[in-house]
Design a protein around this motif. Structure first.
Motif, PDB file in Angstrom:
ATOM      1  N   LYS A 114       0.839  -1.212   0.000  1.00  0.00           N
ATOM      2  CA  LYS A 114       0.000   0.000   0.000  1.00  0.00           C
ATOM      3  C   LYS A 114       0.866   1.249   0.000  1.00  0.00           C
ATOM      4  O   LYS A 114       0.610   2.209  -0.733  1.00  0.00           O
ATOM      5  CB  LYS A 114      -0.949  -0.041   1.214  1.00  0.00           C
ATOM      6  CG  LYS A 114      -1.942   1.087   1.299  1.00  0.00           C
ATOM      7  CD  LYS A 114      -2.784   1.266   0.042  1.00  0.00           C
ATOM      8  CE  LYS A 114      -3.784   0.143  -0.202  1.00  0.00           C
ATOM      9  NZ  LYS A 114      -4.580   0.411  -1.451  1.00  0.00           N
ATOM     10  N   ILE A 115       1.918   1.212   0.794  1.00  0.00           N
ATOM     11  CA  ILE A 115       2.796   2.383   0.873  1.00  0.00           C
ATOM     12  C   ILE A 115       3.437   2.682  -0.482  1.00  0.00           C
ATOM     13  O   ILE A 115       3.605   3.826  -0.870  1.00  0.00           O
ATOM     14  CB  ILE A 115       3.858   2.177   1.980  1.00  0.00           C
ATOM     15  CG1 ILE A 115       3.192   2.383   3.340  1.00  0.00           C
ATOM     16  CG2 ILE A 115       5.048   3.143   1.819  1.00  0.00           C
ATOM     17  CD1 ILE A 115       4.046   2.009   4.534  1.00  0.00           C
ATOM     18  N   ALA A 116       3.731   1.609  -1.212  1.00  0.00           N
ATOM     19  CA  ALA A 116       4.418   1.808  -2.500  1.00  0.00           C
ATOM     20  C   ALA A 116       3.448   1.993  -3.669  1.00  0.00           C
ATOM     21  O   ALA A 116       3.871   2.207  -4.795  1.00  0.00           O
ATOM     22  CB  ALA A 116       5.337   0.620  -2.772  1.00  0.00           C
ATOM     23  N   GLU A 117       2.133   1.898  -3.405  1.00  0.00           N
ATOM     24  CA  GLU A 117       1.180   1.949  -4.520  1.00  0.00           C
ATOM     25  C   GLU A 117       1.205   3.294  -5.236  1.00  0.00           C
ATOM     26  O   GLU A 117       1.299   4.350  -4.602  1.00  0.00           O
ATOM     27  CB  GLU A 117      -0.243   1.659  -4.002  1.00  0.00           C
ATOM     28  CG  GLU A 117      -1.244   1.462  -5.124  1.00  0.00           C
ATOM     29  CD  GLU A 117      -2.622   1.039  -4.617  1.00  0.00           C
ATOM     30  OE1 GLU A 117      -2.713   0.337  -3.593  1.00  0.00           O
ATOM     31  OE2 GLU A 117      -3.611   1.449  -5.261  1.00  0.00           O
ATOM     32  N   ARG A 118       1.160   3.246  -6.575  1.00  0.00           N
ATOM     33  CA  ARG A 118       1.111   4.485  -7.354  1.00  0.00           C
ATOM     34  C   ARG A 118      -0.329   4.794  -7.738  1.00  0.00           C
ATOM     35  O   ARG A 118      -1.179   3.921  -7.748  1.00  0.00           O
ATOM     36  CB  ARG A 118       1.944   4.342  -8.630  1.00  0.00           C
ATOM     37  CG  ARG A 118       3.392   3.945  -8.399  1.00  0.00           C
ATOM     38  CD  ARG A 118       4.175   5.070  -7.705  1.00  0.00           C
ATOM     39  NE  ARG A 118       5.616   4.880  -7.828  1.00  0.00           N
ATOM     40  CZ  ARG A 118       6.359   4.230  -6.956  1.00  0.00           C
ATOM     41  NH1 ARG A 118       5.822   3.651  -5.894  1.00  0.00           N
ATOM     42  NH2 ARG A 118       7.656   4.116  -7.144  1.00  0.00           N
ATOM     43  N   GLY A 119      -0.556   6.037  -8.070  1.00  0.00           N
ATOM     44  CA  GLY A 119      -1.870   6.406  -8.606  1.00  0.00           C
ATOM     45  C   GLY A 119      -2.892   6.767  -7.533  1.00  0.00           C
ATOM     46  O   GLY A 119      -4.009   7.150  -7.858  1.00  0.00           O
ATOM     47  N   ILE A 120      -2.552   6.628  -6.251  1.00  0.00           N
ATOM     48  CA  ILE A 120      -3.444   7.130  -5.209  1.00  0.00           C
ATOM     49  C   ILE A 120      -2.656   8.112  -4.350  1.00  0.00           C
ATOM     50  O   ILE A 120      -1.441   7.981  -4.218  1.00  0.00           O
ATOM     51  CB  ILE A 120      -4.071   6.009  -4.328  1.00  0.00           C
ATOM     52  CG1 ILE A 120      -3.008   5.227  -3.575  1.00  0.00           C
ATOM     53  CG2 ILE A 120      -4.927   5.090  -5.161  1.00  0.00           C
ATOM     54  CD1 ILE A 120      -3.599   4.300  -2.506  1.00  0.00           C
ATOM     55  N   ASP A 121      -3.359   9.088  -3.782  1.00  0.00           N
ATOM     56  CA  ASP A 121      -2.621  10.108  -3.048  1.00  0.00           C
ATOM     57  C   ASP A 121      -2.448   9.735  -1.569  1.00  0.00           C
ATOM     58  O   ASP A 121      -2.931   8.694  -1.114  1.00  0.00           O
ATOM     59  CB  ASP A 121      -3.247  11.496  -3.237  1.00  0.00           C
ATOM     60  CG  ASP A 121      -4.535  11.653  -2.457  1.00  0.00           C
ATOM     61  OD1 ASP A 121      -4.928  10.718  -1.730  1.00  0.00           O
ATOM     62  OD2 ASP A 121      -5.162  12.717  -2.583  1.00  0.00           O
ATOM     63  N   TYR A 122      -1.766  10.606  -0.854  1.00  0.00           N
ATOM     64  CA  TYR A 122      -1.398  10.337   0.527  1.00  0.00           C
ATOM     65  C   TYR A 122      -2.596  10.028   1.420  1.00  0.00           C
ATOM     66  O   TYR A 122      -2.593   9.072   2.198  1.00  0.00           O
ATOM     67  CB  TYR A 122      -0.593  11.541   1.064  1.00  0.00           C
ATOM     68  CG  TYR A 122      -0.742  11.757   2.531  1.00  0.00           C
ATOM     69  CD1 TYR A 122      -0.096  10.900   3.438  1.00  0.00           C
ATOM     70  CD2 TYR A 122      -1.536  12.781   3.036  1.00  0.00           C
ATOM     71  CE1 TYR A 122      -0.242  11.073   4.796  1.00  0.00           C
ATOM     72  CE2 TYR A 122      -1.687  12.962   4.392  1.00  0.00           C
ATOM     73  CZ  TYR A 122      -1.049  12.110   5.280  1.00  0.00           C
ATOM     74  OH  TYR A 122      -1.204  12.272   6.613  1.00  0.00           O
ATOM     75  N   LYS A 123      -3.646  10.818   1.268  1.00  0.00           N
ATOM     76  CA  LYS A 123      -4.802  10.624   2.149  1.00  0.00           C
ATOM     77  C   LYS A 123      -5.485   9.292   1.894  1.00  0.00           C
ATOM     78  O   LYS A 123      -5.929   8.613   2.812  1.00  0.00           O
ATOM     79  CB  LYS A 123      -5.810  11.763   1.942  1.00  0.00           C
ATOM     80  CG  LYS A 123      -5.436  13.023   2.663  1.00  0.00           C
ATOM     81  CD  LYS A 123      -6.568  14.020   2.591  1.00  0.00           C
ATOM     82  CE  LYS A 123      -6.204  15.275   3.358  1.00  0.00           C
ATOM     83  NZ  LYS A 123      -7.154  16.345   3.105  1.00  0.00           N
ATOM     84  N   GLN A 124      -5.578   8.942   0.617  1.00  0.00           N
ATOM     85  CA  GLN A 124      -6.179   7.648   0.285  1.00  0.00           C
ATOM     86  C   GLN A 124      -5.332   6.506   0.854  1.00  0.00           C
ATOM     87  O   GLN A 124      -5.852   5.516   1.357  1.00  0.00           O
ATOM     88  CB  GLN A 124      -6.317   7.503  -1.232  1.00  0.00           C
ATOM     89  CG  GLN A 124      -7.404   8.410  -1.808  1.00  0.00           C
ATOM     90  CD  GLN A 124      -7.389   8.474  -3.325  1.00  0.00           C
ATOM     91  OE1 GLN A 124      -6.814   7.628  -3.984  1.00  0.00           O
ATOM     92  NE2 GLN A 124      -8.010   9.499  -3.863  1.00  0.00           N
ATOM     93  N   LYS A 163      -4.318   5.844 -15.628  1.00  0.00           N
ATOM     94  CA  LYS A 163      -3.575   5.779 -14.375  1.00  0.00           C
ATOM     95  C   LYS A 163      -3.087   7.144 -13.903  1.00  0.00           C
ATOM     96  O   LYS A 163      -2.064   7.267 -13.242  1.00  0.00           O
ATOM     97  CB  LYS A 163      -2.370   4.814 -14.475  1.00  0.00           C
ATOM     98  CG  LYS A 163      -2.745   3.390 -14.809  1.00  0.00           C
ATOM     99  CD  LYS A 163      -2.537   2.482 -13.605  1.00  0.00           C
ATOM    100  CE  LYS A 163      -2.874   1.040 -13.924  1.00  0.00           C
ATOM    101  NZ  LYS A 163      -4.107   0.581 -13.378  1.00  0.00           N
ATOM    102  N   GLU A 164      -3.794   8.180 -14.275  1.00  0.00           N
ATOM    103  CA  GLU A 164      -3.442   9.488 -13.730  1.00  0.00           C
ATOM    104  C   GLU A 164      -3.913   9.537 -12.287  1.00  0.00           C
ATOM    105  O   GLU A 164      -4.902   8.906 -11.922  1.00  0.00           O
ATOM    106  CB  GLU A 164      -4.147  10.601 -14.522  1.00  0.00           C
ATOM    107  CG  GLU A 164      -3.593  10.780 -15.913  1.00  0.00           C
ATOM    108  CD  GLU A 164      -4.310  11.888 -16.668  1.00  0.00           C
ATOM    109  OE1 GLU A 164      -4.635  12.917 -16.042  1.00  0.00           O
ATOM    110  OE2 GLU A 164      -4.539  11.707 -17.871  1.00  0.00           O
ATOM    111  N   SER A 165      -3.182  10.282 -11.441  1.00  0.00           N
ATOM    112  CA  SER A 165      -3.601  10.415 -10.057  1.00  0.00           C
ATOM    113  C   SER A 165      -4.711  11.460  -9.992  1.00  0.00           C
ATOM    114  O   SER A 165      -4.518  12.603 -10.361  1.00  0.00           O
ATOM    115  CB  SER A 165      -2.411  10.848  -9.209  1.00  0.00           C
ATOM    116  OG  SER A 165      -2.844  11.071  -7.892  1.00  0.00           O
ATOM    117  N   LEU A 166      -5.892  11.028  -9.566  1.00  0.00           N
ATOM    118  CA  LEU A 166      -7.042  11.919  -9.594  1.00  0.00           C
ATOM    119  C   LEU A 166      -7.581  12.160  -8.204  1.00  0.00           C
ATOM    120  O   LEU A 166      -7.489  11.311  -7.333  1.00  0.00           O
ATOM    121  CB  LEU A 166      -8.137  11.316 -10.478  1.00  0.00           C
ATOM    122  CG  LEU A 166      -7.772  11.219 -11.959  1.00  0.00           C
ATOM    123  CD1 LEU A 166      -8.756  10.336 -12.686  1.00  0.00           C
ATOM    124  CD2 LEU A 166      -7.720  12.597 -12.593  1.00  0.00           C
TER     125      LEU A 166
END
Lengths: 534, 290
Positions: A15-25, A498-501
């Motif tokens: 989860k910590i390394a996951e891309r495409g989601i922001d810090y709060k998520q 896969k843009e961070s939205l």
């Protein structure tokens, strides 16, 4: 035990390394991993557990150890009137302080998505001060308010209410939502014949044809349903019983809410018990009572855990200061997959249709099944459900992203919709059984915007017939009603790249759009297909 | 009294574009115009039982040389091959409808509708039925429903005056203002159409006038301005009832001749320019665009 820990560590790392989601998520997902590392359902029966394992009953990933109620509807009126000690806020005294204080409180309203799923009836909250500023200023202030909500609570489950009374605030809010076309906040408009002026309803429908919101809610019947239910239990009613619309069409008491929502998948109930065409009696007399008993057991387990183990109510300043009250809470039992269940039991009949004997049978089965579930559910005492006179309330759950081949709530499967009037007739028959929310979606061609009288007529006649909640959408608008919430088609495209939205609901909305064929919903009637009439 | 019958191509329950509110629309078979851009050419003529459709029907829903009288709905798979095949701009699908049948149709949807619209084809070619139907429906349902007539305006005087006595409103197509262009598009003169438009407006019965914008024919400034001038005149007569003017770009769907399709199509830009001009020349809020 160490295997268990390793597994958790791996999940955390991933989860910590996951891309495409922001810090709060990420933070929110990490909290879920922690919560779910605890053993779930320690004390439920083997039977109930089996239903969970089979997917007949689903707890909607609420987490193993609930430490906040799923749906909370704070009494924002009371908050503005009395201020808040915990937040060191005095009573609101003008439009600016009212909006500012609401924005502050929203950040302190828990839910399972980290954002408030109920924002209040904004016109009721602000109309006392609406005359003290000019129309232009009011519109500007409301615009920034909407933008604040949109940017700080990026989830389409965040839900604002309007109506039924007329107010400048309602009108400007609707105008703005039509101009901004945002998926967030979700919006419901309470319509009440004789109270809501026709031109206000038409303005709401104009906005709906642009932004796929608001949903239209029959204020008269839902309010009286709650009053009746809550009134049964309270011998001396001190406060008015009021309801709000939260998240995905959850109609719940203001100052209260719902501890949990656990749902019964009727399609799975029919298939896992090997139901065949003609097994309706067996289904109603054996399958439904057992499954409903397990549903109630799981719901009560969760509510008890929340109240007794987590101490949520004892600990929350919202409860301490009377902005929520355990006595106004309920728990919700949801259903999904009625369409498929009925298809199985009737041997391929299409509920809602009236073409042949099988179809008519399916339509009748649909109502009988819901009626039976409602009456069976009412036999089980709901723990900490004082808000609904000790009853667990029935809800037509509008689906989740992983639902494949299971239609939301009691809706008709996408692609199998009958004529407009046939669908409305069915909705009218089924919706009356749902105290805590139900929904149906009608998609029209863009040309319908030029016949507001016609759209208003659909709303009014539908409500007269018994429809409680309905959504009028435009087939060409960017905002799409996924299950109960909205996403923007343009953002879904970016999601797949896969843009961070910002919009967190895209994580559910984008796959659902694909899995549930949402864009395949039947477009209604400005020019229906030739096939419909032959 | 005789039991009048209509020839109906299809019935639509729940339309929002055929008059105000939610309506049932009845599409009659048969038309006195032969528009180049007709989207439903299969509604123009009556079946001659030539048998052409029987040869292409994959399920034998139509018998050879049987035509419409031999059509068996239970066999039909709605592939519409017959409509593509028919050399006479007709269909084996239309049927007769009695007043009692119509009442049954209305009863089935009565809780949801605001009224009934008679459309086509050209429904006023079956005026006797229309008048009987409106009388019978009013007798049965009182003033609960409104009755609208969607017409090309080519209606003989005695028929029009009877229809105006019973109808709640008209939706009128004005195919072109110039006689030459009207002839070119429809094969008929527009003198009676324009005259009837004025008659309807005098009785305050006009709900909507529609213009279909065709490349180099009606999607040109002179046509738009002539239409606007005429519709302004109608609107004054029609007042206080509002008169909507709907501008529709030519659409190729359903049109038979592929060359005609190409020649008549207009670009978004041309359409927008026409709408802008119309909005400058007529009350903007009563203009309906797509």
């Amino acid at each position: 035990m160490s295997g268990h820990n390793n597994n958790i560590q791996q999940q955390v790392k991933a989860k910590i390394a996951e891309r495409g989601i922001d810090y709060k998520q990420k933070r929110s997902d990490l909290a879920s991993i922690a919560e779910n590392s605890l053993p779930a359902y320690a004390s439920v029966s083997a039977k109930a557990r089996n239903y969970l394992d089979q997917g007949v009953i689903c707890d909607l990933f609420e987490g193993a150890a609930p430490y906040r109620a799923r749906y909370i509807l704070p009494d924002y009126q009371k908050f503005l009137r009395q201020g808040c000690n915990y937040l060191n806020l005095p009573p609101a005294h003008d439009i600016h302080s009212a909006i500012n204080y609401l924005q502050i409180l929203y950040h302190y309203v828990p839910s399972i998505i980290d954002h408030p799923v109920y924002l209040g009836s904004i016109d009721e909250l602000l109309s006392p001060w609406e005359k003290s500023v000019s129309r232009d200023e009011l519109k500007r202030v409301l615009k920034y308010f909407i933008m604040h909500i949109n940017r700080t609570f990026p989830s389409a489950f965040v839900h604002m209410n309007l109506g039924p009374k007329d107010s400048l605030t309602s009108r400007l809010w609707l105008e703005l939502e039509g101009e901004l076309e945002l998926a967030i906040p979700n919006l419901s408009f309470k319509y009440h014949r004789g109270v809501t002026p026709d031109d206000l309803l038409e303005l709401a429908l104009t906005t709906a044809m642009k932004a796929s919101k608001p949903y239209i809610v029959d204020d008269e019947k839902i309010a009286s349903m709650w009053k009746e239910l809550a009134g049964e239990g309270e011998s001396k009613r001190e406060e008015e019983v009021e309801y709000g619309v939260a998240s995905c069409y959850n109609t719940l008491r203001i100052g209260g809410g719902s501890h949990t929502l656990v749902r019964l998948n009727l399609r799975e109930a029919a298939t896992k018990s090997s139901m065949k065409a003609g097994d309706i009696t067996l289904f109603l007399e054996e399958v439904v009572p057992e499954a409903v008993a397990a549903l109630a057991e799981i719901i009560n387990y969760r509510a008890s855990f929340l109240v007794e183990e987590s101490g949520f109510f004892a600990n929350s300043f919202l409860a301490r200061e009377g902005l929520i009250d355990l006595k106004k809470f309920t728990s919700m039992g949801g259903v999904v997959g009625l369409h498929e269940c009925v298809e199985i039991l009737s041997g391929g009949g299409r509920m809602g249709w009236q073409e042949n004997a099988k179809d008519r049978l399916a339509t009748d089965y649909a109502e009988t099944i819901i009626q039976t579930i409602a009456s069976k559910l009412s036999l089980h005492p709901g723990k900490y459900c004082d808000g609904s006179n000790g009853k667990i309330t029935l809800h037509a759950q509008s689906g989740i992203d992983t639902d494949l081949g299971t239609t939301a709530g009691v809706r008709i499967q996408i692609g199998k919709e009958p004529t407009l009037f046939a669908q409305m007739n069915l909705a009218a028959r089924l919706q009356k059984y749902f105290t805590s929310g139900v929904s149906d979606i009608y998609v029209f061609e863009p040309g319908a915007k030029d016949n507001l009288q016609g759209l208003a007529s659909i709303v009014k006649k539908g409500i007269d017939k018994g429809i409680r909640i309905l959504s009028i959408n435009n087939s060409s608008s960017d905002c799409v009603r996924v299950t109960g919430y909205l996403v923007k088609k343009s953002e879904v495209e970016r999601y797949w790249k896969k843009e961070s939205l910002r919009d967190e609901s895209l994580r559910f909305g984008a796959p659902t759009l694909k899995n549930a064929n949402i864009l395949g919903r039947k477009v209604r009637s400005t020019k229906e297909n030739k096939e419909d009439n032959e | 009294m005789s039991n009048p019958q209509a020839t109906i191509n299809r019935i639509l329950h729940g339309t929002l574009i055929d008059g105000p509110g939610v309506r049932i629309a009845l599409f009659f078979q048969g038309c006195n115009f032969k528009c180049r851009y007709c989207h439903n050419p299969e509604t123009q003529n009556f079946c001659r039982a030539c048998g052409a459709c029987a040869l292409t029907c994959p399920t034998a829903a139509v018998a050879e040389h049987g035509g419409v009288d031999s059509y068996r709905a239970e066999r039909c798979v709605h592939c519409y091959q017959c409509l593509k095949t028919c050399p006479h701009h007709s269909s084996p699908h239309y049927r007769t409808l009695t007043i009692d049948d119509l009442i049954k149709e209305v009863e089935a949807s009565r809780d949801f509708i605001d009224g009934i619209t008679f459309s086509g084809g050209e429904c006023t070619l079956q005026s006797d039925f229309l008048v009987s139907a409106m009388k019978a429906l009013r007798k049965k349902f009182g003033d609960h429903f409104s009755f609208y007539i969607d017409s090309n305006g080519l209606i003989e005087k005695p028929h029009l005056s009877l229809l105006m006595d019973h109808a709640s409103g008209f939706l009128l197509d004005i195919k072109a203002m110039s006689r030459k262009r009207h002839r070119f598009l429809t094969g008929k003169d527009n003198k009676l159409v324009l005259h009837n438009a004025v008659e309807m407006a005098k009785r305050r019965l006009l709900y909507e006038v529609r213009s279909v914008l065709v490349c180099n024919t009606t999607a040109i400034p002179s046509e738009i301005i002539a239409s606007a001038t005429f519709i302004n005149h109608l609107a004054k007569l029609n007042a206080p009832r509002t008169l909507r003017w709907k501008l529709i770009p030519f659409r190729p769907e359903g049109v038979r001749d592929p060359r005609a399709q190409e020649e008549m199509l207009i670009s978004k830009e041309v359409y927008d320019n026409c709408c802008r001009l119309a909005k400058r020349s007529y009350c903007e809020q009563n203009i309906i665009t797509v």
